[in-house]
Design a protein around this motif. Structure first.
Motif, mmCIF file in Angstrom:
data_model
loop_
_atom_site.group_PDB
_atom_site.id
_atom_site.type_symbol
_atom_site.label_atom_id
_atom_site.label_comp_id
_atom_site.label_asym_id
_atom_site.label_seq_id
_atom_site.Cartn_x
_atom_site.Cartn_y
_atom_site.Cartn_z
ATOM 1 N N SER A 18 25.796 64.105 66.130
ATOM 2 C CA SER A 18 24.648 64.830 65.584
ATOM 3 C C SER A 18 23.793 65.424 66.702
ATOM 4 O O SER A 18 23.385 66.584 66.635
ATOM 5 N N LYS A 19 23.531 64.633 67.728
ATOM 6 C CA LYS A 19 22.740 65.139 68.857
ATOM 7 C C LYS A 19 23.469 66.271 69.568
ATOM 8 O O LYS A 19 22.851 67.257 69.976
ATOM 9 N N GLY A 20 24.774 66.139 69.710
ATOM 10 C CA GLY A 20 25.555 67.192 70.345
ATOM 11 C C GLY A 20 25.526 68.481 69.548
ATOM 12 O O GLY A 20 25.410 69.573 70.114
ATOM 13 N N MET A 21 25.628 68.358 68.239
ATOM 14 C CA MET A 21 25.558 69.557 67.393
ATOM 15 C C MET A 21 24.185 70.206 67.493
ATOM 16 O O MET A 21 24.069 71.428 67.583
ATOM 17 N N ARG A 56 22.126 73.828 57.278
ATOM 18 C CA ARG A 56 23.261 73.855 56.361
ATOM 19 C C ARG A 56 24.425 73.022 56.898
ATOM 20 O O ARG A 56 25.089 72.308 56.141
ATOM 21 N N ALA A 57 24.674 73.121 58.204
ATOM 22 C CA ALA A 57 25.769 72.356 58.801
ATOM 23 C C ALA A 57 25.501 70.858 58.703
ATOM 24 O O ALA A 57 26.408 70.075 58.407
ATOM 25 N N LYS A 58 24.261 70.458 58.935
ATOM 26 C CA LYS A 58 23.913 69.041 58.828
ATOM 27 C C LYS A 58 24.089 68.546 57.401
ATOM 28 O O LYS A 58 24.598 67.451 57.165
ATOM 29 N N LYS A 59 23.658 69.366 56.428
ATOM 30 C CA LYS A 59 23.832 69.002 55.023
ATOM 31 C C LYS A 59 25.307 68.858 54.684
ATOM 32 O O LYS A 59 25.713 67.918 53.998
ATOM 33 N N ALA A 60 26.117 69.790 55.172
ATOM 34 C CA ALA A 60 27.553 69.743 54.907
ATOM 35 C C ALA A 60 28.167 68.485 55.510
ATOM 36 O O ALA A 60 29.033 67.853 54.895
ATOM 37 N N MET A 61 27.704 68.095 56.699
ATOM 38 C CA MET A 61 28.210 66.873 57.322
ATOM 39 C C MET A 61 27.857 65.655 56.485
ATOM 40 O O MET A 61 28.682 64.769 56.271
ATOM 41 N N ARG A 62 26.626 65.605 55.985
ATOM 42 C CA ARG A 62 26.208 64.471 55.163
ATOM 43 C C ARG A 62 27.028 64.397 53.878
ATOM 44 O O ARG A 62 27.481 63.337 53.459
ATOM 45 N N ILE A 63 27.233 65.551 53.243
ATOM 46 C CA ILE A 63 27.993 65.582 51.995
ATOM 47 C C ILE A 63 29.435 65.161 52.247
ATOM 48 O O ILE A 63 30.009 64.385 51.475
ATOM 49 N N SER A 64 30.028 65.648 53.333
ATOM 50 C CA SER A 64 31.412 65.284 53.619
ATOM 51 C C SER A 64 31.539 63.796 53.921
ATOM 52 O O SER A 64 32.540 63.174 53.563
ATOM 53 N N ARG A 65 30.542 63.197 54.551
ATOM 54 C CA ARG A 65 30.576 61.763 54.804
ATOM 55 C C ARG A 65 30.514 61.001 53.493
ATOM 56 O O ARG A 65 31.214 60.014 53.290
ATOM 57 N N ARG A 66 29.658 61.481 52.578
ATOM 58 C CA ARG A 66 29.558 60.824 51.267
ATOM 59 C C ARG A 66 30.874 60.923 50.512
ATOM 60 O O ARG A 66 31.307 59.976 49.871
#
Length: 70
Positions: A18-21, A56-66
């Motif tokens: 997350s920090k890298g992104m 949007r990318a952070k949201k997509a990452m959270r959704i994909s983790r879920r």
């Protein structure tokens, strides 16, 4: 014990990635121009668009983790 190690590693890697992104998006947005001095309106609009894309990318990452949990 293996599960505990995997859990800790997953948490650690999620934070590092997350920090890298965040850093990558900031660099791509050109936010290294401190204070916005000498930044044109086009550049400001582009930086705002990059911030939105970052969200949007952070949201997509959270959704994909879920979704990966199921």
């Amino acid at each position: 014990m293996n599960r505990m190690i995997n859990m800790v590693m997953r948490i650690f890697m999620r934070k590092v990635i997350s920090k890298g992104m965040d850093k990558g998006f900031e660099m791509a947005a050109g936010s290294r121009k401190k204070g916005g001095h000498g930044v044109s309106e086009e550049d400001r609009a582009e930086m705002a668009a990059m911030r939105q894309n970052k969200k949007r990318a952070k949201k997509a990452m959270r959704i994909s983790r879920r979704m990966g949990k199921f």
